[in-house]
Structure formats: C-alpha cells, structure tokens
Design a protein around this motif. Structure first.
Motif, PDB file in Angstrom:
ATOM      1  N   MET A 296       0.823  -1.209   0.000  1.00 29.40           N
ATOM      2  CA  MET A 296       0.000   0.000   0.000  1.00 29.40           C
ATOM      3  C   MET A 296       0.857   1.258   0.000  1.00 29.40           C
ATOM      4  O   MET A 296       0.510   2.261  -0.653  1.00 29.40           O
ATOM      5  CB  MET A 296      -0.940  -0.006   1.202  1.00 29.40           C
ATOM      6  CG  MET A 296      -2.101  -0.981   1.074  1.00 29.40           C
ATOM      7  SD  MET A 296      -3.082  -0.773  -0.447  1.00 29.40           S
ATOM      8  CE  MET A 296      -3.626   0.922  -0.287  1.00 29.40           C
ATOM      9  N   SER A 297       1.984   1.227   0.689  1.00 27.28           N
ATOM     10  CA  SER A 297       2.892   2.380   0.668  1.00 27.28           C
ATOM     11  C   SER A 297       3.454   2.590  -0.731  1.00 27.28           C
ATOM     12  O   SER A 297       3.578   3.733  -1.208  1.00 27.28           O
ATOM     13  CB  SER A 297       4.041   2.171   1.662  1.00 27.28           C
ATOM     14  OG  SER A 297       3.565   2.156   2.986  1.00 27.28           O
ATOM     15  N   ALA A 301       2.893   5.970  -3.261  1.00 28.26           N
ATOM     16  CA  ALA A 301       3.982   6.671  -3.949  1.00 28.26           C
ATOM     17  C   ALA A 301       3.767   6.647  -5.455  1.00 28.26           C
ATOM     18  O   ALA A 301       4.053   7.638  -6.159  1.00 28.26           O
ATOM     19  CB  ALA A 301       5.322   6.028  -3.595  1.00 28.26           C
ATOM     20  N   ALA A 302       3.261   5.542  -5.974  1.00 25.69           N
ATOM     21  CA  ALA A 302       3.027   5.417  -7.416  1.00 25.69           C
ATOM     22  C   ALA A 302       1.934   6.372  -7.890  1.00 25.69           C
ATOM     23  O   ALA A 302       2.044   6.973  -8.969  1.00 25.69           O
ATOM     24  CB  ALA A 302       2.649   3.978  -7.759  1.00 25.69           C
ATOM     25  N   GLU A 307       0.172  11.290 -10.684  1.00 23.31           N
ATOM     26  CA  GLU A 307      -0.526  12.581 -10.635  1.00 23.31           C
ATOM     27  C   GLU A 307       0.389  13.740 -10.992  1.00 23.31           C
ATOM     28  O   GLU A 307      -0.055  14.747 -11.570  1.00 23.31           O
ATOM     29  CB  GLU A 307      -1.128  12.799  -9.246  1.00 23.31           C
ATOM     30  CG  GLU A 307      -2.291  11.878  -8.931  1.00 23.31           C
ATOM     31  CD  GLU A 307      -2.820  12.052  -7.523  1.00 23.31           C
ATOM     32  OE1 GLU A 307      -3.998  11.752  -7.297  1.00 23.31           O
ATOM     33  OE2 GLU A 307      -2.032  12.472  -6.634  1.00 23.31           O
ATOM     34  N   GLU A 308       1.673  13.595 -10.692  1.00 25.27           N
ATOM     35  CA  GLU A 308       2.632  14.675 -10.966  1.00 25.27           C
ATOM     36  C   GLU A 308       3.245  14.574 -12.357  1.00 25.27           C
ATOM     37  O   GLU A 308       3.998  15.460 -12.778  1.00 25.27           O
ATOM     38  CB  GLU A 308       3.739  14.655  -9.909  1.00 25.27           C
ATOM     39  CG  GLU A 308       3.238  14.993  -8.503  1.00 25.27           C
ATOM     40  CD  GLU A 308       4.312  14.832  -7.435  1.00 25.27           C
ATOM     41  OE1 GLU A 308       5.411  14.316  -7.787  1.00 25.27           O
ATOM     42  OE2 GLU A 308       4.054  15.196  -6.277  1.00 25.27           O
ATOM     43  N   SER A 309       2.936  13.492 -13.077  1.00 21.71           N
ATOM     44  CA  SER A 309       3.511  13.286 -14.410  1.00 21.71           C
ATOM     45  C   SER A 309       2.743  14.099 -15.453  1.00 21.71           C
ATOM     46  O   SER A 309       1.535  14.320 -15.325  1.00 21.71           O
ATOM     47  CB  SER A 309       3.468  11.802 -14.787  1.00 21.71           C
ATOM     48  OG  SER A 309       4.301  11.037 -13.940  1.00 21.71           O
ATOM     49  N   PRO A 310       3.433  14.516 -16.527  1.00 19.46           N
ATOM     50  CA  PRO A 310       2.778  15.317 -17.566  1.00 19.46           C
ATOM     51  C   PRO A 310       1.942  14.464 -18.507  1.00 19.46           C
ATOM     52  O   PRO A 310       2.156  13.258 -18.642  1.00 19.46           O
ATOM     53  CB  PRO A 310       3.969  15.932 -18.308  1.00 19.46           C
ATOM     54  CG  PRO A 310       5.048  14.904 -18.165  1.00 19.46           C
ATOM     55  CD  PRO A 310       4.883  14.330 -16.780  1.00 19.46           C
TER      56      PRO A 310
END
Length: 323
Positions: A296-297, A301-302, A307-310
C-alpha cells in the motif's frame, strides 16, 4: 501444499497476489470516483492464476493478455508507478499514456499487450511461440483468455497451429464462469473448456484457479513441456471475479446473485494461502500484514508519481502508432 516448494517461492507467490489485489482495488475505487478516465476491468479474485503461472517465466518469455490484464502485467514484474501513469493517461506510463488499461504492455518484460478484442491474444502468442522455435530459443509464450474467448475462431485456429507445429505455447483459460454477463452454461455446452484440447492433440488440464499452489504446479509442468519441445498445453483455471465485468459497481445488471459471489469469496486465494502459510510456519499473520502495508505504501507513492507526471504533448500524437 507440496513440500518441494521452497519458502522463498511461497513468499514470492504471496507477494505477487497481494500486489495485484491492492493495485486493482485501489484503481477500481479511483475509476468509480472519476479520478481515472475510461473503464477498468478488474482482476480481483483471480490473482492465483497470474501469480502461479508468471513465477515460472523470465522477461524473455512472452505473454499475451486480455481486457482484464493488469494482474498479468503486475505478476510479470510490472511497476506500479508506470502502470498508474498509464491509467492516468500520462506520458510516463508504459505506453506513454496512449494505451490505457485495455492495451497496456511492456516489451522489456515480455508483455506483448493487454487486448480489448475478445480472443485477440492466442494468435499473437502463437506467433511469438513460432518465432521462439524458429530462432531456437528456449523461450515460451503463454496466452491468457476467458471462457467466452474459447468460443472464438481465433482461439481454435491458434490451438490448431500450435499443435501442428508443436510450438512452445501454453494456453491459459481463466474460466471465471462468465463471458461478460453470460453464464458459461448459456454460451457453451461443456463444463470444462479443457475438454476441447484432445481435439487438437494437446493435453487439457483443469486446476483450481483459487489455489495458487495448484496453478503453480500445473503451470510448471505445462511450461516445462513447452520448453522441452513437446508442444502446447491447454490449462483451464477455474476462478472467479469478485467485481462486475467493468469497474466495481458495474452496470447494475442482475446476472448473478450476491450469494454466489459470497460463496466464491469464501475460497479467496489470498486468505486461503495466508492461512496455509501461517500453519506451515512460513508467514505469520503479522508478517503478512507487513507485506500488505508495504504494498500500500508503494501504491501511494506510485499514485503521487502518476498525478505529478505530464500528459503527452500534442505533437506526439502520431509517435509509436502503427498501421
């Protein structure tokens, strides 16, 4: 449980199943919440099949998948961050955000692609197996498909050619009892898809697809047979999907009962396996929970990575597209 299976292998099987379960449950919830675009076909309940087969394969061995393909890629070594990025349609995904759920792939892992076409995988796997034999490699191709796909002409043509040329391929039928919303008894006159194997001159094996050790042992024999040059096997794994054909809540169709679902959940592949491992002294309840927590951790992180990827640039729309 076989005494010949090492503790390391048992723990590997367990982790693969846990990784699939949490990825799928998380992705399914995000789809239902509108955070992932499009439709997801979830693999929850069927984890024992992908794990029991894939543990025998290297990155050089190929697989073809289905519209329900996340579990196959995860069991083959897929990374959560690139998988979530693909589901989010981001440029850092396995297919640069252009494949999405039903066409996710990774050639470096030998994952020749999930496939939105029912029965689309067997001919591709046979092509890979033909290449393996022609090039005199020791590699094996495994194709996954459902009971519904076993009615398609593509499956029958692939099975015929594989047997004729004794190709190193294993046909893995994940029989979850339904072709989309149609019960198996309403789309075929047989109970065991494996009964079709003798008509092509290959062994047909039926195994409990909720028991990862049973799958591991049967798949190991079939894959070893293929590597030895003895040709294909049809391995039918009796399993069940907990969620609907699409997503978690599905379309509200009453084609199966809640009681049926609950009866299958009593055979849960992870719960059963953890109980057996605890009884054998291989994995305690606390150690099992630690694996769940670690996974789950990793998922958290994934998701942040995705979400931060373009998004893909507009001028890349024709890149990596073939006709």
């Amino acid at each position: 449980m076989s005494d010949e299976i090492s503790d390391e292998t048992l723990l590997d099987l367990h982790r693969r199943m846990v990784r699939i379960r949490h990825f799928e449950e998380t992705a399914g919830k995000m789809m239902e919440d509108g955070k992932i675009p499009g439709a997801l076909h979830l693999y929850v309940g069927e984890e024992a099949v992908a794990s029991g087969v894939m543990i025998h394969l290297s990155n050089e061995d190929q697989i073809t998948s289905t519209h329900r393909g996340h579990g196959h890629l995860i069991a083959k070594g897929g990374e959560f961050d690139r998988m979530f990025a693909e589901l989010f349609g981001r440029a850092t995904g396995y297919c640069k955000g252009k494949g999405g759920s039903m066409h996710i792939s990774n050639m470096d892992l030998g994952m020749l692609g999930a496939n939105g076409i029912v029965g689309g995988g067997p001919p591709i796997a046979v092509g890979a197996a033909f290449s393996n034999k022609y090039r005199k490699t020791n590699n094996v191709a495994c194709c996954f498909f459902g009971d519904g796909a076993s009615n398609e002409g593509s499956f029958h043509e692939a099975a015929n050619m594989a047997s004729l040329y004794k190709l190193p391929v294993v046909f893995v039928c994940e029989n979850n009892g339904y072709g989309e919303y149609t019960a198996q008894a309403n789309h075929q006159a047989i109970v065991d898809v494996a009964d079709r194997a003798p008509g092509y001159g290959m062994p047909g094996v039926v195994v409990d697809g909720m028991d990862t050790v049973a799958v591991y042992e049967a798949a190991g024999e079939a894959i070893a047979r293929a590597r030895a040059g003895d040709g294909p096997t049809l391995l039918e794994c009796k399993t069940y999907r907990y969620f609907d054909h699409v997503g978690v809540r599905g379309m509200g169709l009453t084609y199966r009962t809640d009681e049926e679902v609950e009866e299958w959940k009593k055979k849960d592949p992870i719960d059963q396996f953890e109980a057996r491992l605890a009884e054998q002294g291989v994995l305690s309840a606390e150690e099992a929970q630690a694996v769940h927590d670690e996974v789950m951790s990793e998922i958290d992180a994934a998701i942040q990575f995705a979400e931060e990827s373009p998004y893909p640039e507009a001028d890349s729309i024709l890149e990596d597209v073939y006709a």
